[in-house]
Design an enzyme around this catalytic site. Structure first.
Site, PDB file in Angstrom:
ATOM      1  N   LYS A 196     -16.734  22.726  19.597  1.00 29.40           N
ATOM      2  CA  LYS A 196     -16.473  23.558  20.752  1.00 29.40           C
ATOM      3  C   LYS A 196     -18.410  24.061  20.555  1.00 29.40           C
ATOM      4  CE  LYS A 196     -14.925  29.113  20.866  1.00 29.40           C
ATOM      5  NZ  LYS A 196     -14.356  29.533  20.056  1.00 29.40           N
ATOM      6  N   LYS A 248     -14.135  21.838  23.635  1.00 33.43           N
ATOM      7  CA  LYS A 248     -14.036  22.775  24.380  1.00 33.43           C
ATOM      8  C   LYS A 248     -15.643  23.184  24.605  1.00 33.43           C
ATOM      9  CE  LYS A 248     -12.381  27.915  24.005  1.00 33.43           C
ATOM     10  NZ  LYS A 248     -11.428  28.466  23.396  1.00 33.43           N
TER      11      LYS A 248
END
Length: 335
Positions: A196, A248
């Site tokens: 992320k 992400k």
């Protein structure tokens, strides 16, 4: 001499292109992120994400019903509380908005879809960080792990089938897995938000969850320039027992996604985040792009890079479109 090798033969018609397609989108590969807010009497529009809302419990139920009817694989719930504090107490309150919404939806739809929950403190803390703070104002990794363990148990008890660990604390998957197993929730799965990145694409999301953040999250989310680190984080989550790993954002990190997909022996997901959504909607509103084509192309590219499933705010819309196209083909209406 004319060429004997002609790749265009396999592009000559829509049926031929469909026959030889290497990547296909199926509704079950899509997960819908949803925001459920405390204290609302009716859904509230999110201005930076046209078409998206903060839901009431009733409107969330209607949207989940629609997602199930469209064949969407599951829903990921985010809670938006009215009150916040330094340790995010609402995240572990059984009657807090996220746990209450999870229970409400799991009791109604838990046998028909996969009810998933975001396991992070940022929506619940008055400082907006994904963990509790140390005396010097930094995010205390190990103290945060204790809060995550409590959150994992609370969400599992509320009926969540898959916990999305998005906080990027070191050791979070291992700590939550141990807590779940000790509390009798060995069957609850963990999705590690493994790679992320500290991306500029999260701006609209902060409106969606009424974020209180000042500053940034660069001490725990990854530097956008680091590719190998993304794979390293995913391998650590795999070693800690993650059932699924995720990258992400999605579209700007397809290289990282491909790396993780090549190395992972569990499903790999990707999150098409709020900024990705907002850019397409804004350009389409101005007539600069073909909106429907770009939605399908963007998700196809994420799957092509190696994702098994995509979290996307277009999940239901795209699934319904795919259903309609399939039905029309079956009826002989379109190629």
């Amino acid at each position: 001499m004319s060429p004997t090798i002609r790749p265009r033969r396999l592009r000559a018609s829509a049926p031929m292109r469909r026959l030889v397609a290497e990547t296909r989108i199926h509704p079950a590969q899509l997960v819908l992120p949803m925001f459920v807010a405390e204290g609302l009497r009716e859904p509230r529009a999110i201005s930076s994400m046209p078409g998206q809302v903060q839901h009431t419990l009733d409107s969330a139920a209607r949207e989940v019903e629609r997602a199930i009817a469209a064949g969407v694989g599951g829903v990921m719930l985010f809670g938006v509380p009215e009150h916040k504090d330094a340790v995010g107490s609402g995240a572990t309150d059984p009657e807090g908005i996220l746990n209450a919404a999870t229970r409400f939806l799991a009791e109604r739809f838990g046998d028909a879809t996969v009810i998933q929950t975001d396991l992070c403190l940022d929506e619940f803390t008055d400082h907006g960080h994904c963990g509790v703070l140390a005396a010097d104002g930094s995010v205390d990794n190990d103290a945060t792990l204790e809060r995550y363990a409590d959150m994992a148990i609370a969400q599992a008890e509320a009926g969540s089938q898959l916990l999305g660990m998005s906080g990027m604390m070191d050791g979070q998957v291992e700590h939550a897995r141990a807590a779940l197993d000790a509390a009798g929730h060995a069957g609850t799965a963990i999705l590690g938000y493994s790679a992320k990145y500290a991306s500029a694409l999260y701006g609209p999301f902060r409106e969606a969850v009424d974020s209180s953040l000042t500053g940034d999250r660069k001490t725990y989310q990854q530097d956008p320039g680091n590719r190998r680190e993304g794979l390293r984080e995913a391998l650590l989550d795999l070693a800690e027992g993650a059932d699924i790993v995720m990258v992400k954002p999605a579209s700007l990190y397809l290289d990282v996604l491909a790396d993780v997909a090549a190395a992972s022996d569990v499903p790999v997901w990707a999150y098409q985040v709020s900024g990705e959504y907002a850019m397409v909607e804004a350009a389409a509103e101005r007539g600069w792009i073909d909106r429907d084509r770009l939605i399908a192309e963007s998700i196809t590219s994420i799957l092509r890079a190696g994702a098994d499933t995509v979290l996307t705010y277009w999940a239901v819309e795209l699934a319904e479109r795919l259903q309609a196209q399939s039905g029309a083909r079956a009826a002989g209406g379109i190629a």
